[in-house]
Structure formats: C-alpha cells, structure tokens
Design an enzyme around this catalytic site. Structure first.
Site, PDB file in Angstrom:
ATOM      1  N   GLY A   1       0.965  -1.123  -0.151  1.00  0.00           N
ATOM      2  CA  GLY A   1      -0.171  -0.272   0.157  1.00  0.00           C
ATOM      3  C   GLY A   1       0.853   1.794   0.034  1.00  0.00           C
ATOM      4  O   GLY A   1       0.052   2.321   0.520  1.00  0.00           O
TER       5      GLY A   1
ATOM      6  N   HIS B   1       0.844   0.863 -13.887  1.00  0.00           N
ATOM      7  CA  HIS B   1       2.003  -0.197 -13.664  1.00  0.00           C
ATOM      8  C   HIS B   1       3.670   0.526 -13.715  1.00  0.00           C
ATOM      9  O   HIS B   1       3.238   1.472 -13.781  1.00  0.00           O
ATOM     10  CB  HIS B   1       1.346  -1.054 -15.838  1.00  0.00           C
ATOM     11  CG  HIS B   1       2.345  -1.657 -16.131  1.00  0.00           C
ATOM     12  ND1 HIS B   1       1.652  -3.224 -15.705  1.00  0.00           N
ATOM     13  CD2 HIS B   1       3.592  -1.624 -16.836  1.00  0.00           C
ATOM     14  CE1 HIS B   1       2.908  -3.613 -15.932  1.00  0.00           C
ATOM     15  NE2 HIS B   1       3.745  -3.009 -16.940  1.00  0.00           N
TER      16      HIS B   1
HETATM   17  C1  GRF Z   1       3.484  -1.131  -7.432  1.00  0.00           C
HETATM   18  O1  GRF Z   1       4.894  -1.491  -8.069  1.00  0.00           O
HETATM   19  C2  GRF Z   1       2.550  -1.175  -8.801  1.00  0.00           C
HETATM   20  O2  GRF Z   1       3.413  -1.173  -9.539  1.00  0.00           O
HETATM   21  C3  GRF Z   1       2.019  -2.788  -8.894  1.00  0.00           C
HETATM   22  O3  GRF Z   1       1.780  -3.632  -7.670  1.00  0.00           O
HETATM   23  C4  GRF Z   1       2.946  -2.259  -6.515  1.00  0.00           C
HETATM   24  C5  GRF Z   1       2.153  -2.122  -5.651  1.00  0.00           C
HETATM   25  O4  GRF Z   1       3.150  -1.230  -4.244  1.00  0.00           O
HETATM   26  N1  GRF Z   1       1.095  -3.105  -9.235  1.00  0.00           N
HETATM   27  P1  GRF Z   1       2.139  -1.293  -3.269  1.00  0.00           P
HETATM   28  O5  GRF Z   1       0.869  -1.881  -2.549  1.00  0.00           O
HETATM   29  O6  GRF Z   1       1.366   0.010  -3.555  1.00  0.00           O
HETATM   30  O7  GRF Z   1       3.851  -0.513  -1.821  1.00  0.00           O
END
Ligand code: GRF
Length: 211
Positions: free
Chosen positions: A12, A110
C-alpha cells in the site's frame, strides 16, 4: 468532491502516497471513501485504518465461484457510490462487468512505460527483472484507464526513470516507485478530480497540459 475507492493487495505505498497528497492539498476535491483488499493481511489495510478510512476485505477464496466474488466486489463498490476506482497494487483481475459499468472510471498504475514490459504475466518484480534482462536504460511508470485488456487502456500519465548498471530488480522497483509511481498516481487523481482529463478515441487529453 470526487469519491474514490482504492483497491489494494499488498503493502500500500501507492495508497499512502494518495493519502499523503490529499492531506497536503496536492490532490484537491477528492476523498477516499473505502479501501478494498482481496488479502486480509495486506498492510495497505492498516494504512487505511490509520487514516480513518473504511476498509473491506473481499477475497475470491471466500467464494465458491468467481462470479459470486465478482458480484460481491461490484456490490461493495456500488454501495460506496464511488466516482473513481483506483487500482493501487491490486493483483485481482477486474470483473468485465465492473469494467463496463465503470467505463473510464477505473485507473491503474503499471511499473513500466507501456507498451514496454506490460500485458499478461507482467506484474510485480517480474516487470523489473525483464527490464534489466533486456538492458533498457530507461524505464518508468504509467497510469492508465482500465479496459477489458491487460494494460491496454488509455494512457493518462507516464514518467521515465533511469536504469543503472548495478541495479537489482528490487533496487529498480524501489526507484520506479519513489521517482514515478508515487508522483504520477496522485497527479492523475488530482487532474481527474478537477475535470481536466478527457478520453476521446482511446486517447487521453489533459487540459492545461501535465506540468
Ligand atoms: C507497485 O509496484 C505497482 O506498480 C504494482 O504493484 C506495486 C504495489 O505496491 N502494480 P504498493 O502496494 O502500492 O506498495
């Protein structure tokens, strides 16, 4: 006021960036109504609770078939009457009914410059492993609307990030988050909340530009 539902699965940090940018006033006219996770142990849920935001866990594992899970997820989102669904590290494939119902109202982050290193199988650390394997000198992140395909929706914002020779996938992932994801996701939300984003013929136009 843009009512936002954030869907998460893990740590998150992107959710945190949105919360922080709302608190500092970098994102205006916006409120997170609910954070929904498929994973009961997602740290993102703790971050939401700490910020006083409603949290809900809806896991496919709790339903005997996928259509029942999809129905429960859509019902919950509808219940909160959200204007925008933000996928912030959400690992669940969105139900097609949800994508149709919330056309151009779902955004995703992404961790690469689409159309590079995207599509089926390109998620999490794997994206950065592939970027390093290919030897690209520049990668980055993309915020896009979600359509029926995988990472194929209209692109809202992108930001480039340098790849260094001694990067590991973990180091590169962190740099992409710090330098790109945590900046362009809040910015995209602010633009949408202030009526500056239009989609025409699968292309996004931003009034006043992106600076
Ligand atoms: C991020 O790298 C996002 O791009 C990908 O998953 C990861 C999520 O990280 N889709 P977080 O849960 O927001 O720390």
């Amino acid at each position: 006021m843009l009512k936002i539902g954030v869907l998460v699965s893990g740590g998150g940090t992107n959710l945190q960036a949105i919360i922080d940018n709302i608190n500092t006033g970098n994102i205006t006219n916006s409120k997170i109504e609910v954070v929904i996770s498929n994973n009961p142990n997602a740290f993102a849920l703790e971050r939401a609770k700490k910020a006083g935001i409603d949290t809900v866990c809806i896991s496919p594992k709790d339903y005997s078939d996928r259509s029942l899970f999809n129905k429960a997820l859509i019902e919950k989102i509808d219940e909160y009457n959200v204007d925008l669904i933000v996928l912030a590290g959400c690992m669940v494939v969105m139900p097609p009914e949800l994508i149709q119902k919330y056309n151009n109202k779902i955004i995703n982050i992404h961790p690469a410059l689409i159309p590079s290193f995207c599509g089926k199988g390109f998620y999490g650390l794997h994206v950065h492993e592939e970027a390093l394997k290919r030897g690209v000198k520049i990668t980055g992140a993309t915020v896009h609307f979600v359509d029926e395909g995988t990472d194929t929706g209209p692109i809202i914002l992108q930001k480039a990030v340098e790849v260094r020779q001694d990067d590991t996938p973990e180091i590169l992932q962190r740099r992409v988050m710090e330098e790109a994801e945590w900046k362009i996701m809040p910015k995209a939300i602010d633009l949408i909340a202030n009526g500056k984003v239009k989609v025409e013929d699968r292309k996004v136009y931003i009034s006043g530009g992106t600076k």
